[in-house]
Design a protein around this motif. Sequence first.
Motif, short mmCIF file in Angstrom:
data_model
loop_
_atom_site.label_atom_id
_atom_site.label_comp_id
_atom_site.label_asym_id
_atom_site.label_seq_id
_atom_site.Cartn_x
_atom_site.Cartn_y
_atom_site.Cartn_z
N MET A 225 -17.29 -44.78 -19.60
CA MET A 225 -16.69 -43.94 -20.61
C MET A 225 -15.43 -44.61 -21.15
O MET A 225 -14.66 -45.17 -20.38
CB MET A 225 -16.36 -42.57 -20.00
CG MET A 225 -15.72 -41.61 -20.98
SD MET A 225 -15.52 -39.95 -20.26
CE MET A 225 -17.24 -39.44 -20.20
N ALA A 226 -15.23 -44.49 -22.46
CA ALA A 226 -14.08 -45.15 -23.07
C ALA A 226 -12.79 -44.60 -22.50
O ALA A 226 -12.65 -43.42 -22.24
CB ALA A 226 -14.12 -44.93 -24.59
N GLY A 227 -11.83 -45.48 -22.31
CA GLY A 227 -10.51 -45.04 -21.92
C GLY A 227 -10.37 -44.65 -20.46
O GLY A 227 -9.45 -43.92 -20.10
N VAL A 228 -11.27 -45.09 -19.59
CA VAL A 228 -11.19 -44.74 -18.19
C VAL A 228 -9.91 -45.31 -17.58
O VAL A 228 -9.59 -46.48 -17.74
CB VAL A 228 -12.42 -45.25 -17.41
CG1 VAL A 228 -12.23 -45.02 -15.92
CG2 VAL A 228 -13.68 -44.55 -17.88
N THR A 229 -9.17 -44.45 -16.89
CA THR A 229 -7.95 -44.87 -16.21
C THR A 229 -8.26 -45.12 -14.74
O THR A 229 -9.38 -44.98 -14.30
CB THR A 229 -6.85 -43.81 -16.38
OG1 THR A 229 -7.36 -42.55 -15.95
CG2 THR A 229 -6.42 -43.70 -17.83
N ASP A 230 -7.24 -45.47 -13.98
CA ASP A 230 -7.47 -45.89 -12.60
C ASP A 230 -7.76 -44.74 -11.67
O ASP A 230 -8.43 -44.93 -10.66
CB ASP A 230 -6.24 -46.66 -12.09
CG ASP A 230 -6.08 -48.00 -12.80
OD1 ASP A 230 -7.10 -48.52 -13.28
OD2 ASP A 230 -4.95 -48.50 -12.86
N ALA A 231 -7.24 -43.56 -11.93
CA ALA A 231 -7.38 -42.45 -11.00
C ALA A 231 -7.31 -41.13 -11.74
O ALA A 231 -6.71 -41.01 -12.80
CB ALA A 231 -6.28 -42.51 -9.94
N GLN A 232 -7.95 -40.11 -11.14
CA GLN A 232 -7.90 -38.77 -11.69
C GLN A 232 -6.45 -38.30 -11.71
O GLN A 232 -5.75 -38.37 -10.71
CB GLN A 232 -8.76 -37.86 -10.80
CG GLN A 232 -8.79 -36.41 -11.22
CD GLN A 232 -9.77 -35.62 -10.38
OE1 GLN A 232 -10.95 -35.93 -10.34
NE2 GLN A 232 -9.29 -34.59 -9.70
N PRO A 233 -5.97 -37.78 -12.85
CA PRO A 233 -4.54 -37.50 -12.99
C PRO A 233 -4.06 -36.26 -12.26
O PRO A 233 -2.90 -36.18 -11.87
CB PRO A 233 -4.35 -37.36 -14.50
CG PRO A 233 -5.69 -36.92 -15.00
CD PRO A 233 -6.70 -37.59 -14.11
N VAL B 279 -10.70 -32.87 -17.34
CA VAL B 279 -10.86 -33.41 -18.69
C VAL B 279 -9.52 -34.00 -19.08
O VAL B 279 -8.53 -33.29 -19.22
CB VAL B 279 -11.31 -32.32 -19.67
CG1 VAL B 279 -11.48 -32.89 -21.07
CG2 VAL B 279 -12.62 -31.67 -19.20
N ASP B 280 -9.49 -35.32 -19.22
CA ASP B 280 -8.24 -36.08 -19.30
C ASP B 280 -8.15 -36.83 -20.63
O ASP B 280 -8.71 -37.91 -20.79
CB ASP B 280 -8.18 -37.05 -18.12
CG ASP B 280 -6.97 -37.96 -18.15
OD1 ASP B 280 -5.97 -37.61 -18.80
OD2 ASP B 280 -7.02 -39.03 -17.50
N GLY B 281 -7.45 -36.23 -21.60
CA GLY B 281 -7.19 -36.89 -22.87
C GLY B 281 -8.43 -37.22 -23.67
O GLY B 281 -8.47 -38.25 -24.37
N VAL B 282 -9.44 -36.35 -23.63
CA VAL B 282 -10.73 -36.67 -24.25
C VAL B 282 -10.67 -36.53 -25.76
O VAL B 282 -10.21 -35.52 -26.30
CB VAL B 282 -11.84 -35.78 -23.66
CG1 VAL B 282 -13.11 -35.83 -24.53
CG2 VAL B 282 -12.17 -36.23 -22.24
N GLU C 135 -13.52 -37.01 -36.82
CA GLU C 135 -12.90 -36.81 -35.51
C GLU C 135 -13.20 -35.38 -35.05
O GLU C 135 -12.74 -34.41 -35.65
CB GLU C 135 -11.40 -37.04 -35.59
CG GLU C 135 -10.73 -37.09 -34.22
CD GLU C 135 -9.26 -37.45 -34.30
OE1 GLU C 135 -8.68 -37.79 -33.25
OE2 GLU C 135 -8.68 -37.39 -35.41
N ALA C 136 -13.99 -35.26 -33.99
CA ALA C 136 -14.40 -33.94 -33.49
C ALA C 136 -13.43 -33.39 -32.46
O ALA C 136 -13.19 -32.18 -32.41
CB ALA C 136 -15.80 -34.03 -32.90
N LEU C 137 -12.90 -34.25 -31.60
CA LEU C 137 -12.00 -33.84 -30.53
C LEU C 137 -10.82 -34.79 -30.46
O LEU C 137 -10.97 -35.99 -30.73
CB LEU C 137 -12.71 -33.83 -29.17
CG LEU C 137 -13.88 -32.87 -28.97
CD1 LEU C 137 -14.62 -33.22 -27.69
CD2 LEU C 137 -13.40 -31.42 -28.92
N ARG C 138 -9.65 -34.26 -30.07
CA ARG C 138 -8.48 -35.13 -29.91
C ARG C 138 -7.62 -34.62 -28.74
O ARG C 138 -7.21 -33.46 -28.72
CB ARG C 138 -7.63 -35.14 -31.17
CG ARG C 138 -6.36 -36.01 -31.06
CD ARG C 138 -5.46 -35.83 -32.26
NE ARG C 138 -6.08 -36.31 -33.49
CZ ARG C 138 -5.60 -36.09 -34.72
NH1 ARG C 138 -4.48 -35.36 -34.85
NH2 ARG C 138 -6.22 -36.56 -35.80
N GLY C 139 -7.40 -35.49 -27.76
CA GLY C 139 -6.46 -35.20 -26.69
C GLY C 139 -6.74 -33.94 -25.90
O GLY C 139 -5.81 -33.17 -25.62
N VAL C 140 -7.99 -33.72 -25.53
CA VAL C 140 -8.35 -32.50 -24.80
C VAL C 140 -8.04 -32.69 -23.32
O VAL C 140 -8.52 -33.63 -22.68
CB VAL C 140 -9.84 -32.15 -25.00
CG1 VAL C 140 -10.23 -30.94 -24.15
CG2 VAL C 140 -10.12 -31.89 -26.47
#
Length: 256
Positions: A1-9, A16-19, A31-36
Amino acid sequence: MAGVTDAQPVDGKIVVDGVGKRFQSGSGTVEALRGVNFSVQEGEFVCIIGSSGAGKTTLFRIIAGLEEATDGTVWLDGEPIEGPGTDRGMVFQEYGLFPWRTVLGNVAFGLEQREMSKPARRERAERMIDLVGLGEFVDSYPKELSGGMKQRVGIARALAVNPEILLMDEPFGSVDAQTKQRLHAELLDIWRETGKTVMFVTHDVDEAVTLADRVVVLTGSPGSVHEVVDVDLDRPRARTDEAFAEYEERLRDAIG
């Protein structure tokens, strides 16, 4: 998945982290979703509501692993979701039943991909059919069932593979009001009995207040989280109660 970070925040069964989600169309980028951002705890019943175009179904499909987010990550038990999985059972508004299979055959379908004996598959499917109150209809075909009964078959099929999460996208949108109320009561009974985590997409504010522990309100275009509302009402919930009406008004105001 795009934008995967190192750990669950943050802590949560689902986070749902910044989707964000962008599509390409003939007229350019949509743009359907921003920063969810929000989380769901284990065993919680969470509804997602919002106006038309706020991205409810797009978000559902990303959580289900049916679409990939353009930005951000959805975490399940600390691992990024990167596609569909048996840890998530899905129920849609369209019944999606195989017309040539009986109720038993439809519910057992997902089990056929597992290393289970035929008797074990049948036992598991029959248990789920009993759970949704259709024990007398195991040998019936979809054409012989009402809309509400078909949706209960869909729920039994999703539960048969014993998912950790039950994802439901407007599952009762095509049934009449009386049937919907009955299905609400039955779904809550199933939720209590199984202890599953449920995420339920709806456009119906009344439905969200009836069912949810918490309601995530998506607004705007692109969709983002406007508010997360805790529904602090004992169950079963009466629509005639003043507190119920206050939650309805709050959610309608939030949707705008």
